[in-house]
Design a protein around this motif. Structure first.
Motif, PDB file in Angstrom:
ATOM      1  N   HIS A 100       7.488   6.754  -0.954  1.00 11.34           N
ATOM      2  CA  HIS A 100       7.445   5.478  -1.060  1.00 11.34           C
ATOM      3  C   HIS A 100       6.106   5.028  -0.879  1.00 11.34           C
ATOM      4  CE1 HIS A 100      11.690   5.482  -1.157  1.00 11.34           C
ATOM      5  NE2 HIS A 100      11.750   4.283  -1.491  1.00 11.34           N
ATOM      6  N   VAL A 101       5.537   3.949  -1.019  1.00  8.54           N
ATOM      7  CA  VAL A 101       3.980   3.622  -0.866  1.00  8.54           C
ATOM      8  C   VAL A 101       4.156   2.197  -0.425  1.00  8.54           C
ATOM      9  CG1 VAL A 101       1.848   2.984  -2.183  1.00  8.54           C
ATOM     10  CG2 VAL A 101       3.277   4.843  -2.755  1.00  8.54           C
ATOM     11  N   VAL A 102       3.389   1.659   0.580  1.00  8.07           N
ATOM     12  CA  VAL A 102       3.266   0.511   1.078  1.00  8.07           C
ATOM     13  C   VAL A 102       2.550  -0.593  -0.099  1.00  8.07           C
ATOM     14  CG1 VAL A 102       2.414  -1.014   2.961  1.00  8.07           C
ATOM     15  CG2 VAL A 102       3.072   1.340   3.487  1.00  8.07           C
ATOM     16  N   HIS A 103       3.292  -1.389  -0.306  1.00  4.44           N
ATOM     17  CA  HIS A 103       2.695  -2.450  -1.307  1.00  4.44           C
ATOM     18  C   HIS A 103       2.422  -3.857  -0.815  1.00  4.44           C
ATOM     19  CE1 HIS A 103       3.388  -0.661  -5.375  1.00  4.44           C
ATOM     20  NE2 HIS A 103       3.835   0.134  -4.640  1.00  4.44           N
ATOM     21  N   ALA A 104       2.779  -4.126   0.541  1.00  3.52           N
ATOM     22  CA  ALA A 104       2.252  -5.231   1.346  1.00  3.52           C
ATOM     23  C   ALA A 104       0.894  -5.275   1.698  1.00  3.52           C
ATOM     24  CB  ALA A 104       3.246  -5.645   2.222  1.00  3.52           C
ATOM     25  N   PRO A 105       0.102  -6.061   1.840  1.00  3.94           N
ATOM     26  CA  PRO A 105      -1.221  -5.857   2.705  1.00  3.94           C
ATOM     27  C   PRO A 105      -1.361  -4.937   3.508  1.00  3.94           C
ATOM     28  CG  PRO A 105      -0.953  -7.946   1.629  1.00  3.94           C
ATOM     29  CD  PRO A 105       0.244  -7.263   1.465  1.00  3.94           C
ATOM     30  N   ARG A 106      -0.364  -5.405   4.455  1.00  2.00           N
ATOM     31  CA  ARG A 106      -0.187  -4.582   5.827  1.00  2.00           C
ATOM     32  C   ARG A 106       1.355  -4.528   6.327  1.00  2.00           C
ATOM     33  NH1 ARG A 106      -4.695  -7.218   5.343  1.00  2.00           N
ATOM     34  NH2 ARG A 106      -3.672  -8.994   5.563  1.00  2.00           N
ATOM     35  N   SER A 107       1.623  -3.509   6.966  1.00  2.43           N
ATOM     36  CA  SER A 107       3.181  -3.555   7.451  1.00  2.43           C
ATOM     37  C   SER A 107       3.283  -2.807   8.562  1.00  2.43           C
ATOM     38  CB  SER A 107       4.227  -2.805   6.378  1.00  2.43           C
ATOM     39  OG  SER A 107       5.392  -2.957   6.609  1.00  2.43           O
ATOM     40  N   PHE A 108       4.198  -3.104   9.575  1.00  2.10           N
ATOM     41  CA  PHE A 108       4.316  -2.511  10.891  1.00  2.10           C
ATOM     42  C   PHE A 108       5.397  -1.328  10.835  1.00  2.10           C
ATOM     43  CE2 PHE A 108       3.327  -6.821  12.393  1.00  2.10           C
ATOM     44  CZ  PHE A 108       1.951  -6.480  12.824  1.00  2.10           C
ATOM     45  N   ILE A 109       5.350  -0.351  11.870  1.00  2.00           N
ATOM     46  CA  ILE A 109       6.195   0.548  11.764  1.00  2.00           C
ATOM     47  C   ILE A 109       7.016   0.302  13.533  1.00  2.00           C
ATOM     48  CG2 ILE A 109       6.760   2.900  12.366  1.00  2.00           C
ATOM     49  CD1 ILE A 109       4.256   3.714  10.840  1.00  2.00           C
ATOM     50  N   TYR A 110       8.324   0.290  13.535  1.00  2.00           N
ATOM     51  CA  TYR A 110       9.119   0.060  14.485  1.00  2.00           C
ATOM     52  C   TYR A 110       9.805   1.278  14.978  1.00  2.00           C
ATOM     53  CZ  TYR A 110       8.456  -4.835  12.872  1.00  2.00           C
ATOM     54  OH  TYR A 110       7.876  -6.181  12.300  1.00  2.00           O
ATOM     55  N   VAL A 169      -3.771  -7.741  -7.354  1.00  2.00           N
ATOM     56  CA  VAL A 169      -3.707  -7.024  -5.801  1.00  2.00           C
ATOM     57  C   VAL A 169      -4.951  -6.921  -5.089  1.00  2.00           C
ATOM     58  CG1 VAL A 169      -3.659  -4.581  -5.030  1.00  2.00           C
ATOM     59  CG2 VAL A 169      -2.476  -4.992  -7.107  1.00  2.00           C
ATOM     60  N   ALA A 170      -6.102  -7.346  -5.653  1.00  2.00           N
ATOM     61  CA  ALA A 170      -7.336  -7.754  -4.813  1.00  2.00           C
ATOM     62  C   ALA A 170      -6.988  -9.156  -4.382  1.00  2.00           C
ATOM     63  CB  ALA A 170      -8.405  -7.390  -5.919  1.00  2.00           C
ATOM     64  N   GLU A 171      -6.472  -9.902  -5.046  1.00  2.00           N
ATOM     65  CA  GLU A 171      -6.259 -11.313  -4.544  1.00  2.00           C
ATOM     66  C   GLU A 171      -5.405 -11.095  -3.540  1.00  2.00           C
ATOM     67  OE1 GLU A 171      -6.867 -14.526  -8.397  1.00  2.00           O
ATOM     68  OE2 GLU A 171      -5.054 -13.065  -8.528  1.00  2.00           O
ATOM     69  N   ASP A 172      -4.155 -10.201  -3.325  1.00  2.00           N
ATOM     70  CA  ASP A 172      -3.582 -10.277  -2.195  1.00  2.00           C
ATOM     71  C   ASP A 172      -4.302  -9.695  -0.993  1.00  2.00           C
ATOM     72  OD1 ASP A 172      -1.092 -10.838  -3.534  1.00  2.00           O
ATOM     73  OD2 ASP A 172      -0.451  -8.791  -3.826  1.00  2.00           O
ATOM     74  N   LEU A 173      -5.370  -9.299  -1.120  1.00  2.00           N
ATOM     75  CA  LEU A 173      -6.389  -8.967   0.076  1.00  2.00           C
ATOM     76  C   LEU A 173      -7.452  -9.898   0.317  1.00  2.00           C
ATOM     77  CD1 LEU A 173      -6.643  -5.144  -1.062  1.00  2.00           C
ATOM     78  CD2 LEU A 173      -5.344  -5.940   0.759  1.00  2.00           C
ATOM     79  N   LEU A 174      -7.442 -10.968  -0.080  1.00  2.00           N
ATOM     80  CA  LEU A 174      -8.293 -11.962   0.348  1.00  2.00           C
ATOM     81  C   LEU A 174      -8.182 -12.155   1.713  1.00  2.00           C
ATOM     82  CD1 LEU A 174      -7.536 -14.788  -2.670  1.00  2.00           C
ATOM     83  CD2 LEU A 174     -10.080 -13.761  -1.878  1.00  2.00           C
ATOM     84  N   MET A 175      -9.323 -12.404   2.165  1.00  2.00           N
ATOM     85  CA  MET A 175      -9.530 -12.621   3.892  1.00  2.00           C
ATOM     86  C   MET A 175      -9.678 -11.425   4.609  1.00  2.00           C
ATOM     87  SD  MET A 175     -10.306 -15.804   3.534  1.00  2.00           S
ATOM     88  CE  MET A 175     -10.542 -16.015   5.570  1.00  2.00           C
ATOM     89  N   THR A 176      -9.346 -10.154   3.836  1.00  2.00           N
ATOM     90  CA  THR A 176      -9.490  -9.066   4.442  1.00  2.00           C
ATOM     91  C   THR A 176     -10.937  -8.728   4.976  1.00  2.00           C
ATOM     92  OG1 THR A 176      -7.724  -7.910   3.206  1.00  2.00           O
ATOM     93  CG2 THR A 176      -9.133  -6.460   4.380  1.00  2.00           C
TER      94      THR A 176
END
Length: 285
Positions: A100-110, A169-176
Motif C-alpha cells: 500500500h501507498v499513503v495517499h493522504a498528504p500526511r498520516s500518523f502511525i499508531y 495531487v499538487a493542490e492537495d499539497l497546498l500550504m506545505t
C-alpha cells in the motif's frame, strides 16, 4: 545533463556501479545490494557528512541499491529516479515489497488500531508500507503494518492505485512548507512537487529542474498571450518549475511564500523576472 551525470550514475575514483564498467574510470566496480528506506524520510546528501548539501529525499518504502557503507553512511542509488547520494545507514533495512501507498498528504502511525493512542510516527504521501491485516475500532478501519503499528486505512491505497490528475495531487499539497531539496509532504521544493504529484499519478520522472525540463513530455510554444496553456502544463525558469492549474494560474513550491501556493502566471513572470529572467521553456506532459 552530461552523458554520465554523477547525480544519476554511481561512480567515484575508488568505486563505481558495475554497469558502468568500461564507461567510467574507477579502482573497483561492484553490483551493489538491494535495500529499502525504513525511516519516514531519508535525506540524500551529496557527501557522507551531516552538514553536506541536501540534494533530495527518499520516502519510507523506497527501493535503493547500496554500493558502499562506511562510518554510518551508505552510498546508494534510488530505484525510482536513479538519484545517487549518501543516506544515514540507519535509514536502510531489508524491507518487504510494499502492498500500500499513503495517499493522504500526511498520516500518523499508531501503536495499535486506535486513534486515541499516542502516535509513534508519521508518513508522507508517497510512502509505501506493507499491510498485514485490517482492524476496526469504533467504526474506524485501520491497516495493521508488518513493521508494527497501525494507520488509518482510508489514508492508504493499494500499491497499484493511481491518481487521475497529478495537478489535483499538487493542490492537495497546498500550504506545505518549502524546503530546498525536500521531496515529501513535510517539506518540498519546486521540482519535488512535480515529481511527487506525478509519482502519485503513476508516472516516475527525474528529480531536478534541469532534468525535468529536458525529459518530461514535449516542449510547447505558447502564444504571446499564453491563452493556449492548459492544466498540467509545466513552466520552467532557470532553476525553477511550476505547474499550470488553468491558463492563468500556477501552483508551485517557492521561496517567495516559502509554501506550496497558487499564483497568477503573469504575476509570477513579473516577480521572478526581476531577478532571474523570464521563463526558459514550457512542456506538456
Amino acid at each position: 545533463m552530461t552523458a554520465h551525470d554523477k547525480r544519476l550514475h554511481a561512480f567515484r575514483p575508488d568505486l563505481a556501479d558495475a554497469r558502468l564498467q568500461g564507461k567510467v574510470a574507477a579502482e573497483r566496480f561492484v553490483d551493489g545490494r538491494p535495500a529499502r528506506i525504513v525511516q519516514p524520510v531519508a535525506d540524500l546528501l551529496r557527501e557522507p557528512r551531516p552538514d553536506a548539501g541536501l540534494d533530495t529525499q527518499l520516502l519510507c518504502g523506497d527501493a535503493v541499491t547500496v554500493f558502499d557503507e562506511a562510518e554510518g553512511w551508505a552510498w546508494v542509488q534510488a530505484a525510482r529516479d536513479g538519484y545517487v547520494g549518501y543516506v544515514s545507514g540507519g535509514a536502510l533495512g531489508p524491507g518487504e515489497a510494499p502492498t500500500h501507498v499513503v495517499h493522504a498528504p500526511r498520516s500518523f502511525i499508531y501503536p495499535g488500531p486506535d486513534l486515541k493512542l499516542p502516535r509513534m510516527g508519521e508518513l508522507s504521501m508517497g510512502s509505501a508500507v506493507t499491510v498485514r491485516d485490517f482492524a476496526e475500532t469504533r467504526g474506524t478501519r485501520y491497516a495493521l503494518l508488518a513493521s508494527g503499528g497501525a494507520m488509518i486505512a482510508a489514508h492508504l491505497g493499494e500499491a497499484d492505485r493511481r491518481a487521475d490528475d497529478f495537478v489535483a495531487v499538487a493542490e492537495d499539497l497546498l500550504m506545505t512548507p518549502y524546503l530546498w531539496g525536500g521531496a515529501s509532504a513535510f517539506g518540498i521544493d519546486c521540482s519535488g512537487l512535480v515529481q511527487l504529484a506525478m509519482r502519485m499519478a503513476g508516472r516516475d520522472v527525474l528529480r531536478d529542474t534541469d532534468m525535468q525540463a529536458a525529459t518530461i513530455g514535449a516542449a510547447i510554444e505558447p502564444g504571446a498571450d499564453r491563452a493556449d496553456l492548459r492544466r498540467g502544463d509545466l513552466v520552467f525558469w532557470k532553476g525553477h518549475v511550476a505547474i499550470m492549474v488553468d491558463p492563468q494560474t500556477i501552483i508551485h513550491a517557492n521561496g517567495h511564500t516559502m509554501l506550496v501556493s497558487r499564483e497568477g502566471l503573469g504575476e509570477a513572470i513579473d516577480r521572478i523576472g526581476y531577478l532571474y529572467g523570464g521563463p526558459t521553456g514550457f512542456r506538456r506532459p
